[in-house]
Design an enzyme around this catalytic site. Sequence first.
Site, PDB file in Angstrom:
ATOM      1  N   GLY A   1       0.847  -1.205   0.000  1.00  0.00           N
ATOM      2  CA  GLY A   1       0.000   0.000   0.000  1.00  0.00           C
ATOM      3  C   GLY A   1       0.870   1.238   0.000  1.00  0.00           C
ATOM      4  O   GLY A   1       1.881   1.294   0.690  1.00  0.00           O
TER       5      GLY A   1
ATOM      6  N   ARG B   1     -19.061  13.728  13.236  1.00  0.00           N
ATOM      7  CA  ARG B   1     -19.700  13.130  12.056  1.00  0.00           C
ATOM      8  C   ARG B   1     -20.832  12.176  12.380  1.00  0.00           C
ATOM      9  O   ARG B   1     -21.841  12.148  11.682  1.00  0.00           O
ATOM     10  CB  ARG B   1     -18.637  12.385  11.260  1.00  0.00           C
TER      11      ARG B   1
END
Lengths: 261, 639
Positions: free
Chosen positions: B40, B330
């Site tokens: 990654g 959130r």
Amino acid sequence: MKITLYIWRQSGPNDEGKFVRYDVEKVSPHWSFLELLDVLNNQLIEKGEEPVAFEHDCREGICGSCGFMINGVAHGRQYAPEGRTTVCQLHMFRFKDGDELYLEPFRAKAFPVLKDLMVDRSAFDKIIEAGGYITVHAGNAPDGNTILIQKDIANEAMNAAECIGCGACVASCKNASAMLFVSAKISHLGLLPQGQPERKRRAQRMIAKMDELGFGNCTNQYECEAVCPKGIRKDFIGRMNRDFLFSVNTETESKDFVGAI
Amino acid sequence: MSLDGKVPTGPIEQKWSKHRFELKLVNPANKRKYDIIVVGTGLAGASAAATLGGLGYNVKVFTFHDTPRRAHSIAAQGGINAAKNYQGDGDSIFRLFYDTIKGGDFRSREANVYRLAEVSVNIIDQAVAQGVPFAREYGGYLANRSFGGAQVSRTFYARGQTGQQLLLGAYQALMQQVDAGNVKLYPRHEMLDVVIVNGHARGIITRDLVSGKITKHSAHAVVLATGGYSNVYFWSTNAKNCNVTATYRAYKRGAYFANPCFTQTHPTCIPASGDYQSKLTLMSESLRNDGRVWVPKKIGDKRHPNEIPEEERDYYLERKYPSFGNLVPRDIASRAAKYVCDEGRGVGPGEKPYAVYLDFKDAIQRLGKEKIAERYGNLFEMYQKITNENPYEVPMRIYPAPHYTMGGLWVDYNLMSNIPGLFVIGEANFSDHGANRLGASALMQGLADGYFILPYTIGGYLATVSWDKVSSDLPEFNDAAKEVEKHIKRLLSVNGSKSPDYFHMELGRLMLDKVGMSRNRQGLEEALKKIPEIRERFWKEVRVSGNGESINQTLEKAGRVADFLEFAELMAYDALHREESCGGHFREEYQTPDGEAVRNDEKFAYVAAWEYTGVGNTPILHKEELKFEVVKPSIRSYK
């Protein structure tokens, strides 16, 4: 609406390749252009045919993965009158029923076609590898606020830094020049105080690498600027040329570059 | 079994420096004898690979993208937090730590979070030194803005492209190390298995996405930096290629998967437009700094937003949470949007639309269009491109969408999983965000792990293992490679009639409905029944055209969907067992009369780390008790 696509199909780098016609019915104006291809591909898979290979990822116009030519223009820029578009951000409300579109990959010697609309853009990495960075090891940086940067300089550096490396500039240039891309990086780092120590070396090495990889020179027609999804300006090319000329006259590495001027 | 997070002893402020001193060191001359694999190249992976290369290790870095610069970190818009207190508004390392612990609803590990806050200041310095063009004040100093879940301005930003600029910084540092010969880059390679030798992670199996070749790679340690899994919902804000394959296959090899049910729905996304949509687009949370969220007071009010007078608008966040207003975290903002839409007060086209307004009218009046364009111009542009509406004139329509996954592979304080030698960093691990992530903290964690934590802790591990090369011809490697090949052949030979997308969408719909923003026992049990059915049909009906020996995007997709179809079950198990509401995990059975989450600290103040027991079998639960020595868990109020 109905859209007819003529898509460049090429199974591998050594295959000849040809345009193949596909009709996509019931196209919704809300779809993005890549969603049009998704729908087509799912239909092809279900019919047992090979789907069209194309690059994509974020679909928000920022990762730089997507990009091909639509009717001869990178990212289908001609369908986005406001400018600055990637193909993933082009929506079907820009098109009309019955439109016939030709899709083909970015073509450049330094970007060999891998399959269908996919090309190999690793040449850009090689250019960055050649000097598109500031050398700093993690852990020895001074406090960020000890490096003061004038607001408009920081903004201009950001204008250059916005390049997403999609390669549309190369594909749009008749010389397949990478100058807009290279100049964006050279300008971004060259504008900032942090970028000064390696500035000359950076210009020399990146430009030499760009030439070595088979990218051509600027033709001053500025197609690159016209299609750039991030509005990278041609002015940066001037900046790059200045850095290069300045560097060849003052930097010891310059002896390798006399012929390049 | 209870798990040991290996948190150092001593006062929280000194844990990391004490631990760094206690970690064994690898002599500089010996570093090049060690091979490290990093999978990654997002913020975590690229920064780790660059730093490890700079230290002198032999690094191999893998990405399935054509170049490391494409990783999904690039799409992060709003900013990165750091406890610099440049604004003199009362910020400190302790306050960032406190906000993050509270924001995560007391489900993260205190020591990790403190360390994150501590190194946040170095991240900014590192990024500035790399030439990241952060926004500046006229005096040349760094500018800041505020973000959800915080009452101070500690967010550093580069227009609406902060993730892009930070990633490019890390990518450039990485490419410099490639040039220096310390890092070898493998683009267009997908990791398909982890190889365990004598209980230690010693390598990976990859597929070259161009040639289709399966290759074995050995190393002394493996680092997974492969991001999150919210694409399990199909419609998420994640880039299309984000997937769970690397972490899920490590799980199948024995790594524990922690808190998989903690998924964040991001409140500020562009709502779905109708019949077909491949993903959802996030609009930075920073928009809530100046934008005001509202819906009409009246149910089913179909008037144009500009025709609805002030007194008929419900600025519900400002009404319900006066001290944080539009800047509530959130999870709170997302659920509040869901409630008003469930009531029938959603806006936009359709009978019962699911969207709320994010209105900049007041901000434009107060600051002028130019200032707003300077702050959010590219986001407005993006919104207009997608919706064909001008947000300077008509309020934006937003709705929550699955976004960041707080769950991930379990890691200890060293960021090492329960498999020695397997390190997990960034979104791929579980550790720092608890049950909910505050805005502008993902970039912070990715870079903290990659630049400033892993490079120390991996050395501590390597110093304990021999530097003799690990052979990739060991039977463990050959067996793993054969299994990968078998799996690919199986996918290619189903020869059904449906695309991988077809099953992915079906799974996504089910997950959004039953394992989404709000869950209950009945729905989760239903999901646990239906997921294996979809999986079974997938293996009978999917069609993967082409072959395995060349570029085959359908094959790549099918492999990822197959893993989602197994992983989804694990998410549902975790959500079902956690009989409480916390952060992104909202169980309808556990709520106050006015719809706030009810946590159960007595029963659930632990990390749920699951052990694989076979496809379709109930996984085994391991617990890591969470001890809160510094911040006493309290009811999370933003009123």
